[in-house]
Design a protein around this motif. Structure first.
Motif, mmCIF file in Angstrom:
data_model
loop_
_atom_site.group_PDB
_atom_site.id
_atom_site.type_symbol
_atom_site.label_atom_id
_atom_site.label_comp_id
_atom_site.label_asym_id
_atom_site.label_seq_id
_atom_site.Cartn_x
_atom_site.Cartn_y
_atom_site.Cartn_z
ATOM 1 N N ASP A 96 0.859 -1.176 0.000
ATOM 2 C CA ASP A 96 0.000 0.000 0.000
ATOM 3 C C ASP A 96 0.900 1.231 0.000
ATOM 4 O O ASP A 96 1.362 1.679 1.045
ATOM 5 C CB ASP A 96 -0.913 -0.009 1.226
ATOM 6 C CG ASP A 96 -1.878 1.157 1.248
ATOM 7 O OD1 ASP A 96 -1.784 2.052 0.376
ATOM 8 O OD2 ASP A 96 -2.739 1.194 2.144
ATOM 9 N N SER A 98 0.246 4.223 -0.392
ATOM 10 C CA SER A 98 -0.307 5.391 0.292
ATOM 11 C C SER A 98 -0.015 5.359 1.788
ATOM 12 O O SER A 98 -0.123 6.377 2.453
ATOM 13 C CB SER A 98 -1.819 5.485 0.054
ATOM 14 O OG SER A 98 -2.489 4.425 0.708
ATOM 15 N N ARG A 151 5.615 6.173 -6.707
ATOM 16 C CA ARG A 151 4.312 5.704 -6.224
ATOM 17 C C ARG A 151 3.988 6.297 -4.859
ATOM 18 O O ARG A 151 2.844 6.660 -4.591
ATOM 19 C CB ARG A 151 4.283 4.187 -6.169
ATOM 20 C CG ARG A 151 4.285 3.588 -7.570
ATOM 21 C CD ARG A 151 4.134 2.106 -7.580
ATOM 22 N NE ARG A 151 2.790 1.776 -7.125
ATOM 23 C CZ ARG A 151 2.473 0.628 -6.556
ATOM 24 N NH1 ARG A 151 3.383 -0.300 -6.383
ATOM 25 N NH2 ARG A 151 1.239 0.390 -6.168
ATOM 26 N N TYR A 154 3.119 10.000 -5.394
ATOM 27 C CA TYR A 154 1.817 10.125 -6.044
ATOM 28 C C TYR A 154 0.676 9.943 -5.052
ATOM 29 O O TYR A 154 -0.309 10.666 -5.093
ATOM 30 C CB TYR A 154 1.704 9.103 -7.172
ATOM 31 C CG TYR A 154 0.370 9.139 -7.876
ATOM 32 C CD1 TYR A 154 0.083 10.140 -8.801
ATOM 33 C CD2 TYR A 154 -0.597 8.184 -7.611
ATOM 34 C CE1 TYR A 154 -1.135 10.186 -9.449
ATOM 35 C CE2 TYR A 154 -1.829 8.226 -8.246
ATOM 36 C CZ TYR A 154 -2.095 9.227 -9.162
ATOM 37 O OH TYR A 154 -3.316 9.277 -9.787
ATOM 38 N N SER A 155 0.820 9.002 -4.130
ATOM 39 C CA SER A 155 -0.285 8.692 -3.232
ATOM 40 C C SER A 155 -0.204 9.381 -1.872
ATOM 41 O O SER A 155 -1.191 9.440 -1.160
ATOM 42 C CB SER A 155 -0.388 7.179 -3.030
ATOM 43 O OG SER A 155 0.796 6.667 -2.474
ATOM 44 N N GLN A 156 0.960 9.925 -1.515
ATOM 45 C CA GLN A 156 1.096 10.540 -0.192
ATOM 46 C C GLN A 156 1.347 12.047 -0.233
ATOM 47 O O GLN A 156 1.274 12.700 0.791
ATOM 48 C CB GLN A 156 2.260 9.894 0.573
ATOM 49 C CG GLN A 156 2.045 8.459 0.937
ATOM 50 C CD GLN A 156 3.188 7.932 1.793
ATOM 51 O OE1 GLN A 156 3.880 8.671 2.481
ATOM 52 N NE2 GLN A 156 3.388 6.628 1.743
#
Length: 174
Positions: A96, A98, A151, A154-156
């Protein structure tokens, strides 16, 4: 290709104590985690492994975690991710991004090392030698760790992220 876009974006090396002070400074009240004897032995086994699979098992035993698996994004699968206890993914076998605090990549061969390992003490004045190695396998490894950071960003929506690359008994904190 991601590796082409990230070329010459890595800088270093930096004296370890300076890096820790600049990026990971802790107050004296911050507890320092300690490892049990069994965990230390498992980590020592990982440094002597002859395959990545052997390294995974030793790290898994030491960290008491499952290796990360993320089948949703091809090629984007760090060997291990560390999470805060409160943010651990619902499925222990899925990465995950994020919630990941740190991604780790394990390589058996030092040939996979994405960076030139010159002595930072002798290189304080700068050098014309590039820090990034320019071999196919080094570029592949650097591309892997870059994709994990992308990644996470991008998510955090973070300003920086840390990764660890381990080659037998050597490691880079990136």
């Amino acid at each position: 290709m991601l590796i082409d876009k990230s070329k010459d974006r890595y800088v270093g090396p930096v004296e370890p104590s300076q890096f820790l002070e600049d990026y990971l400074s802790c107050s004296n009240s911050t507890p320092t985690p300690s490892l049990r004897e069994k965990e230390l032995e498992d980590l020592k086994k990982a440094t002597k492994a002859t395959s990545e699979k052997q390294m995974y098992q030793s790290f898994k035993d030491a960290l008491n975690k499952n290796p990360a698996e993320d089948n949703s994004v091809p090629g984007a699968k760090p060997d291990f991710c560390l999470y805060k206890v409160t943010k651990h993914p619902k499925s222990p076998k899925k990465t995950d991004s994020s919630a990941a605090e740190l991604c780790m990549e394990l390589k058996v061969s030092v040939l996979c090392n994405p960076f030139n390992d010159f002595d930072w003490k002798k290189n304080k004045s700068g050098s014309s030698d590039p820090f990034e190695k320019d071999t196919v396998i080094a570029n592949d490894t650097r591309g892997q760790i870059t994709s994990y950071a992308v990644r996470q960003f991008y998510s955090q929506y973070q300003f920086f992220a840390f990764s660890v690359i381990i080659f037998g008994d050597h490691a880079w904190l990136v």
